[in-house]
Every structure is written in C-alpha cells, then in structure tokens.
Design a protein around this motif. Sequence first.
Motif, PDB file in Angstrom:
ATOM      1  N   VAL A  36      -4.230   5.704  10.439  1.00 37.51           N
ATOM      2  CA  VAL A  36      -5.227   6.707  10.063  1.00 37.51           C
ATOM      3  C   VAL A  36      -5.144   7.018   8.576  1.00 37.51           C
ATOM      4  O   VAL A  36      -6.171   7.128   7.890  1.00 37.51           O
ATOM      5  N   GLU A  37      -3.934   7.141   8.047  1.00 36.68           N
ATOM      6  CA  GLU A  37      -3.813   7.436   6.617  1.00 36.68           C
ATOM      7  C   GLU A  37      -4.359   6.289   5.763  1.00 36.68           C
ATOM      8  O   GLU A  37      -5.060   6.513   4.770  1.00 36.68           O
ATOM      9  N   ALA A  38      -4.083   5.049   6.167  1.00 36.46           N
ATOM     10  CA  ALA A  38      -4.605   3.911   5.424  1.00 36.46           C
ATOM     11  C   ALA A  38      -6.130   3.897   5.464  1.00 36.46           C
ATOM     12  O   ALA A  38      -6.796   3.575   4.466  1.00 36.46           O
ATOM     13  N   PHE A  39      -6.699   4.238   6.616  1.00 34.93           N
ATOM     14  CA  PHE A  39      -8.161   4.331   6.720  1.00 34.93           C
ATOM     15  C   PHE A  39      -8.714   5.412   5.802  1.00 34.93           C
ATOM     16  O   PHE A  39      -9.700   5.206   5.080  1.00 34.93           O
ATOM     17  N   LEU A  94      -3.995  13.544   6.603  1.00 42.60           N
ATOM     18  CA  LEU A  94      -4.781  14.255   5.605  1.00 42.60           C
ATOM     19  C   LEU A  94      -3.895  15.039   4.653  1.00 42.60           C
ATOM     20  O   LEU A  94      -4.085  15.020   3.425  1.00 42.60           O
ATOM     21  N   ALA A  95      -2.911  15.742   5.183  1.00 42.14           N
ATOM     22  CA  ALA A  95      -2.007  16.526   4.346  1.00 42.14           C
ATOM     23  C   ALA A  95      -1.224  15.624   3.397  1.00 42.14           C
ATOM     24  O   ALA A  95      -1.039  15.943   2.216  1.00 42.14           O
ATOM     25  N   ALA A  96      -0.756  14.475   3.889  1.00 41.60           N
ATOM     26  CA  ALA A  96       0.009  13.558   3.042  1.00 41.60           C
ATOM     27  C   ALA A  96      -0.844  12.993   1.930  1.00 41.60           C
ATOM     28  O   ALA A  96      -0.402  12.894   0.768  1.00 41.60           O
ATOM     29  N   LEU A  97      -2.080  12.629   2.232  1.00 38.20           N
ATOM     30  CA  LEU A  97      -2.968  12.085   1.196  1.00 38.20           C
ATOM     31  C   LEU A  97      -3.301  13.133   0.149  1.00 38.20           C
ATOM     32  O   LEU A  97      -3.332  12.843  -1.054  1.00 38.20           O
ATOM     33  N   ALA A  98      -3.579  14.360   0.592  1.00 41.17           N
ATOM     34  CA  ALA A  98      -3.897  15.430  -0.353  1.00 41.17           C
ATOM     35  C   ALA A  98      -2.726  15.681  -1.294  1.00 41.17           C
ATOM     36  O   ALA A  98      -2.905  15.855  -2.502  1.00 41.17           O
ATOM     37  N   ALA A 138      -7.518  -1.536   7.710  1.00 34.28           N
ATOM     38  CA  ALA A 138      -6.644  -0.372   7.545  1.00 34.28           C
ATOM     39  C   ALA A 138      -5.276  -0.638   8.160  1.00 34.28           C
ATOM     40  O   ALA A 138      -4.236  -0.314   7.568  1.00 34.28           O
ATOM     41  N   CYS A 139      -5.259  -1.233   9.348  1.00 36.83           N
ATOM     42  CA  CYS A 139      -3.984  -1.538   9.998  1.00 36.83           C
ATOM     43  C   CYS A 139      -3.190  -2.557   9.200  1.00 36.83           C
ATOM     44  O   CYS A 139      -1.957  -2.457   9.083  1.00 36.83           O
ATOM     45  N   GLU A 140      -3.875  -3.531   8.610  1.00 35.88           N
ATOM     46  CA  GLU A 140      -3.180  -4.527   7.791  1.00 35.88           C
ATOM     47  C   GLU A 140      -2.549  -3.878   6.567  1.00 35.88           C
ATOM     48  O   GLU A 140      -1.392  -4.165   6.224  1.00 35.88           O
ATOM     49  N   ARG A 141      -3.279  -2.982   5.925  1.00 42.26           N
ATOM     50  CA  ARG A 141      -2.721  -2.286   4.755  1.00 42.26           C
ATOM     51  C   ARG A 141      -1.518  -1.439   5.138  1.00 42.26           C
ATOM     52  O   ARG A 141      -0.566  -1.302   4.361  1.00 42.26           O
ATOM     53  N   ALA A 142      -1.569  -0.853   6.307  1.00 42.89           N
ATOM     54  CA  ALA A 142      -0.484   0.022   6.752  1.00 42.89           C
ATOM     55  C   ALA A 142       0.682  -0.745   7.367  1.00 42.89           C
ATOM     56  O   ALA A 142       1.727  -0.155   7.643  1.00 42.89           O
ATOM     57  N   GLY A 143       0.507  -2.030   7.606  1.00 41.29           N
ATOM     58  CA  GLY A 143       1.545  -2.796   8.266  1.00 41.29           C
ATOM     59  C   GLY A 143       1.713  -2.422   9.720  1.00 41.29           C
ATOM     60  O   GLY A 143       2.820  -2.450  10.263  1.00 41.29           O
ATOM     61  N   VAL A 144       0.590  -2.079  10.385  1.00 39.39           N
ATOM     62  CA  VAL A 144       0.608  -1.575  11.768  1.00 39.39           C
ATOM     63  C   VAL A 144      -0.102  -2.567  12.685  1.00 39.39           C
ATOM     64  O   VAL A 144      -1.238  -2.977  12.391  1.00 39.39           O
ATOM     65  N   PRO A 145       0.499  -2.964  13.793  1.00 37.65           N
ATOM     66  CA  PRO A 145      -0.214  -3.807  14.761  1.00 37.65           C
ATOM     67  C   PRO A 145      -1.231  -2.973  15.531  1.00 37.65           C
ATOM     68  O   PRO A 145      -1.082  -1.763  15.672  1.00 37.65           O
ATOM     69  N   SER A 188       0.828  -1.199   0.000  1.00 32.74           N
ATOM     70  CA  SER A 188       0.000   0.000   0.000  1.00 32.74           C
ATOM     71  C   SER A 188       0.863   1.250   0.000  1.00 32.74           C
ATOM     72  O   SER A 188       1.966   1.279   0.536  1.00 32.74           O
ATOM     73  N   SER A 189       0.322   2.313  -0.589  1.00 33.03           N
ATOM     74  CA  SER A 189       1.051   3.581  -0.597  1.00 33.03           C
ATOM     75  C   SER A 189       1.180   4.160   0.801  1.00 33.03           C
ATOM     76  O   SER A 189       1.942   5.087   1.028  1.00 33.03           O
ATOM     77  N   THR A 190       0.404   3.636   1.763  1.00 35.74           N
ATOM     78  CA  THR A 190       0.446   4.181   3.114  1.00 35.74           C
ATOM     79  C   THR A 190       1.511   3.526   3.980  1.00 35.74           C
ATOM     80  O   THR A 190       1.824   4.023   5.041  1.00 35.74           O
TER      81      THR A 190
END
Length: 446
Positions: free
Chosen positions: A439-442, A255-259, A375-382, A2-4
Amino acid sequence: MSSTRARFDRGHTDDLLTFLAASPSPYHAVANVAERLEKAGFRQVSETDAWTTEPGADASATSGGRYVLRGGAIIAWYVPQGAEPHTPYRIVGAHTDSPNLRVKPLPDSGAHGWRQVAVELYGGPLLNSWLDRDLGLAGRLSLRDGSTRLVNIDRPLLRVPQLAIHLDRSVSSEGLKLDKQRHLQPVWGLGDDVRDGDLISFLEEETGLGSGEVTGWDLMTHSVEPPAYLGRDRELVAGPRMDNLLSVHAGTAALAALATSEAGGNVELPYIPVLAAFDHEENGSQSDTGADGPLLGSVLERSVFARGGSYEDRARSFAGTVCLSSDTGHAVHPNYAERHDPTHHPRANGGPILKVNVNNRYATDGSGRAIFAAACERAGVPFQSFVSNNSMPCGTTIGPITAARHGIKTVDIGVAILSMHSARELCGADDPFLLANAVEAFLEGR
C-alpha cells in the motif's frame, strides 16, 4: 531500492493486534486512526468551515496532512510540497464496520428470570460464532447537550447461550439451526423485573454521566477475547474485526509513514496520498458515511478548489486518480477446498491478493492489475490472485461503488483470511505487514 522496501515488519503485526483490541466499533476505529495521524502531523479540519485555502494548522499552509472525521468514517490526505490543483490522488479505500449484534432502540428485555438485551443483526455475521462467547458492549452515546461520548465495556458483560444438546438432539444429524430473532438475544443478568432504561442507566454510570444525559445510542457487541498469535511457530493471527480493520490499519500506517518521509525531505510524492475509511460497507454502503455517499468526492473536490483549482482541474485530477479498494478475501480452506476456484488458491502468508471478477463484483481490470503488480515489485512484496469458483456467488466491496460514483480507476486487493464474518477471524502473521508495504509503495506512486 525503493524507499518503501521493508519499511514494515512483524512489529506492524504486533501493532495491528493493539489496534484491533482498541477498536471495538467504527467510532473507536476512526478515533484511533485520527490519534495516529495526529502524531504524524495531520490536523483535523471541519466540513462546516470555508476551505478558502487547503485547511490546516496554519491557515496559509498549502501542504501537509489533514483529515475529516464524520461518524464512523475518516478521510485523510497529505498534500505534498508543490502539488498543483490538478495533481491526481492515490487512494487506499477500506471500511471500519464489521458484522455483529447491535442494540435495538428499546434494549431492555428478558423472560423467565433472565435479563436480556434486545439486539438486531448487523451485516451478515456468522451466527454460530457469537454463541457461548463472552461479549462486551461498545459504541457511541449521544447526549442531551448535543455532544457524543465513546463507550467501551471491555469485559464479559453479555452472552448468547446455546441450547444444550440434550434439548435438541437433531443438532447432531441436521446441524444447528438458529432463528435470528428468537435465538440470538444475549443475557446479561438475573431478575423478573425488566426495567425500561436499565441498560442505558448502566452505561451512564459506567461512563460517569448523569442520569438522563444519554438520549441516543449506537451500540454493538464485541468479543472480549483479545487478538493473539496462533500456531506452532506463531505464524497465524486470530482476532476480531480483521474484516476490515486490517486494511484500515495498513492504510493508516502507510499514509503516516509517507507524510513523515515527505515532510523530512526523504521522498517526493507525485500524487496526493489519501486514506478513505468508510462505514456501512457490510450493509450496502448507502449512507452519509458509506462509500456510496458523497463524503469522499466532496472532500477531494474541496481540496482541489482550495488549491485554487477549477472544475477542469477537478476533472483532470480525478482522471489521473487510482484507488486501491483494500478488503479481506478468502484464503483456501483446507476443509472445504472444493468451494474455491481449482486454479486460484490464495494461501496465508503468501502476500496480498488481487481480487478479480469479470462481472464487476470487484473493480480490477488488466490495467489495474499492472498498477498493483508494479507497486508490489517496488515494495519487494509477493502477491496472489483471487477469483471465485464459478459455481459460487461472489462477494463485493467498495471498489465498484467507488469506481462508478467518482469515475476513478479502482483496483480490488486485500489479505486472504479464514472465518470471514466470524466473531474471530484468522490470517497469516506476515500478511498484514506485506499489505502495508504494498500500500505504501502504491501511495508513493514511483
């Protein structure tokens, strides 16, 4: 990948310390959020203007980032290319206020040769944490011409002195007992002549204003000790107002990074990402800038209509919308482990927590859990789960309020901390950037 994944790292936590230090009041916090969003291309829009199209720097623009600023609250959203009037939102919700001591309408008081400032308790502060601590003063001044001015006296100015143990031997056996009215009034000088207007005159001088220009104020104390890394390996962070500026900071960064990514053609957004940072969560959210007020619903509806949508489009959009209510929660306390649920022990640096309460003190249900887990799985976050001990009362958040007021599916999450509602709180140094990645992945929604 994922890009996140792994966009935010320890540098995010470094920046959080800067953000906390620069945001001693909700008004400073939203001003700092706005400044960061402006750098990402967002533009402020006025609630009093007509939104005949999605408002922006270019009146004909149909995409881009906007934000509405009201008092200590900010609503920011990014409309991606090709968004339809019925396109759902992905919202991260948080709050900008923290428990503290706030200045009363008649601030000047004192006795026995001490000059004091009359304060009122805001929210539910951990009272003893404000004793014998060097305090500054910050907030918003309202001026005679109708404008406002932020003020931040970020140096030792006030102090709430604790009574010496020699004068209260019962402290050792019975514990500290504080009267909220008598024992928490800070001192800020010496003198028997208590002059009305002394504090406000001081603030006028400090901010370069003329005498009598200030006619209203919203002022609060803050610890002037800066946020800092803590521990043998600097694996912890100690600082003020983590509840809940930690979440505001994470939502702003995401939000800023996604924009920026969408504007550069690096990502396509199926939803409209939103940051909703409210004031007054700590005292019930019932205000024009609180989560129980109309601000979020008004902004989102006007955005739908500005894109040519109908009430039917609004209903479709809200039906597909999901909100992450992000607020701090309780890490298991090593000295009070019995106060926690015996099978749920969130740990520092274990990743964000998913907060569950079947009596709806939190808004999470099974389907919401699945959304956050994805979302956490896409971000690689536990992530970890939090539930209160059945014998202990459970706190609450803006989550159930948002769900009930707007009919929006809401999931309660956050970061596990210690010393919640203290003048200084404690969290793991990795958890802020783990939260931001989740949060960004979500918000990205893929």
